[in-house]
Design a protein around this motif. Structure first.
Motif: not given
Ligand code: AR6
Length: 172
Positions: A98-99, A102, A136, A139-140, A144
Motif C-alpha cells: 500500500a505504501s 501511496r 492494496a 484501498e490506496t 489516499h
C-alpha cells in the motif's frame, strides 16, 4: 475527485503526465515493467537514476518509497519509481505494498502531474498474488489519492489482472 480507470495495455505508451515504475532498490533497471520502461525511455533515464544514486540515494530506494525522474524518450513527462515488497524475500506485509502505491501517487502530485498511470506493483517478479495487489491498489486510491490528481489509470498486462483490478475497484 480523480477518475479511476483500469485498462489492459502497455504502460510505456500511455499519454499521461507520469507513469509509475515497479523498480528495485538499486534503481538501475531490471526485468518486467522496469526493463520495458528503461528500453522505451532510453539511456538518459539510466543516467538520471545513476545520478540519483550518487547524490540523494546512495543506499538505493527503500521498499515502499518513491522518487521522480524525467520521462526522457517516453510520452510521459515523469517516471515515478517505487519499490514494492518482494514476497520471494519474505516481504509479505500488505502495508508495504500500500505504501508503494501511496507514495507513488504522492510524489506524482508533488512534481505537478495531473494524470498518472500505474502498473500492478509486485505482481510479477516480486511474486504477490493478483488479488492482493488489486486490493492494496484499490484501498490506496480510494483513501489516499491527492486532490490535485485528475486521473489515476491502472495499466494491466493480462486479462486476469484486469479482472482482479476491476473487481477490487468496483468498476464495470
Ligand atoms: N506495462 C504494464 N505492465 C507490465 C509491463 C508493461 N510494459 N511489463 C510487465 N508488466 P514486474 P515487480 C506487468 O515483474 O513484481 C524488476 O526486475 C507484469 O506482468 O515488472 O514489482 C525490477 O527491477 C506484472 O503484472 O514488477 C525489480 O527487481 C507487473 O507489471 C522487480 O522486477 C509487475 O511485474 C520488481 O518486481
Amino acid at each position: 475527485m480523480a477518475t479511476i480507470e483500469a485498462v489492459r495495455g502497455d504502460i510505456t505508451t500511455q499519454r499521461v503526465d507520469a507513469i509509475v515504475n515497479a523498480a528495485s532498490t538499486a534503481l538501475l533497471g531490471g526485468g518486467g515493467v522496469d526493463g520495458a520502461i528503461h528500453r522505451a525511455a532510453g539511456p538518459r533515464l539510466l543516467a538520471e537514476c545513476r545520478e540519483l544514486r550518487r547524490t540523494r540515494l546512495p543506499d538505493g530506494l527503500p521498499t515502499g518509497q518513491a522518487v521522480a525522474t524525467g520521462g526522457h524518450g517516453l510520452p510521459a513527462r515523469w517516471v515515478i519509481h517505487t519499490v514494492g515488497p518482494d514476497r520471494r524475500a519474505g516481504q509479505d506485509d500488505p502495508a508495504l505494498l500500500a505504501s508503494a502505491f501511496r507514495t507513488s501517487l504522492g510524489v506524482a502530485a508533488e512534481v505537478g502531474a495531473r494524470t498518472v498511470a500505474l502498473p500492478a506493483i509486485s505482481a510479477g517478479i516480486f511474486g504477490w498474488g493478483r488479488e492482493e495487489v488489486a486490493r492494496a491498489a484499490a484501498e490506496t486510491v480510494h483513501e489516499h489519492t491527492p486532490e490535485t490528481l485528475l486521473l489515476v489509470r491502472f495499466v494491466l498486462f493480462s486479462e486476469e489482472l484486469l479482472a482482479s483490478f476491476r473487481d477490487a475497484l468496483d468498476l464495470d
